[in-house]
Write an enzyme that holds these catalytic residues in place. Sequence first.
Site, short mmCIF file in Angstrom:
data_model
loop_
_atom_site.label_atom_id
_atom_site.label_comp_id
_atom_site.label_asym_id
_atom_site.label_seq_id
_atom_site.Cartn_x
_atom_site.Cartn_y
_atom_site.Cartn_z
N PRO A 110 0.79 -1.20 0.00
CA PRO A 110 0.00 0.00 0.00
C PRO A 110 0.83 1.26 0.00
O PRO A 110 1.78 1.39 0.78
CB PRO A 110 -0.78 -0.11 1.30
CG PRO A 110 0.02 -1.06 2.14
CD PRO A 110 1.08 -1.64 1.35
N GLU A 111 0.45 2.19 -0.83
CA GLU A 111 1.04 3.52 -0.83
C GLU A 111 -0.01 4.48 -0.26
O GLU A 111 -1.04 4.06 0.23
CB GLU A 111 1.43 3.91 -2.25
CG GLU A 111 2.34 2.90 -2.93
CD GLU A 111 2.73 3.31 -4.32
OE1 GLU A 111 2.85 4.51 -4.57
OE2 GLU A 111 2.90 2.43 -5.17
#
Length: 271
Positions: A2-3
């Site tokens: 996840p960013e």
Amino acid sequence: MPELPEVETVANGVDARVRGQRIERVTLGSKPEPLKSPAHVIEETLTGARITRVHRVGKTVVIDVQRRDGAAAQATVHLGMTGRLLVSQAEVPMPPHTHAVLHLHDGREVRFVDPRRFGRVGVVESSEQYAGPGKEPTTIAPEEFAKLFRGRKTPIKSALLNQSLLHGVGNIYADESLFRAGIRPKRHAGRLTRAELHKLHGALQTVLQHAIELGGSSVSDYVDADGVRGFFQLEHRVYSRTGQPCRECGEPIQRIVIGGRSTHFCKKCQK
DNA sequence: AGGTTGACCTGGACGC
DNA sequence: TGCGTCCAGGTCAACC
């Protein structure tokens, strides 16, 4: 995994479900535990505390709590590459690789699941707010953004991934924003012109905002707190599109490695 | 100090 | 079916 947009989607989803709930008990499983703080400190800080807010700082989910004595504290959850935060009824079978569980007063559980174990759970005991390692990319002003890269010899791609400069940008959004700004990822950060930096600043903020609106990018198994996939992957111009035609000019998208990370770009659209 | 590389983990996709 | 190889959204510590 996840960013920034994915972490923000997860944090918002968890916030909507658990804000105001009291944490009855904390379970930490499976040694070696992926913990940033000692297990007993995490347990002592969170047991009996009330959740006041869940939000994002960089790529970290931050759970603000108020302890029984009224003092503020925070739990920090970094999802690593494969981490997930799920809000489930206690009856739902525990998924494999569940490393931490917050048992809530109403019987539900916040579960931290992470097969690859790159994620980390910690707490901030004092009232000082967790600030993250770098600047916030969604709100940074153009001049301050430009200043971050001054004199840097590293490729702009690597500089965008450096969390102590900007926090929250990862491999997908670095590649996507460089494409939209028309800049080759190998260019030295310190050699970009003012105009290019201005364009990159705008492209990055636009891409992140758009991705947040679409619930993030679901590549392989990423899902939000409800198990719902995001849709920004449909908007990817270069990431994971090696060999496919550029959506602007038709040229095949190239894949190279920069700083050990796979990097995607169009050699005709990016200079 | 800034920059680069490899290690840390598991699992899915692909080729033979 | 099974085995081997490669790849993955992220950090860190250790080196130059």
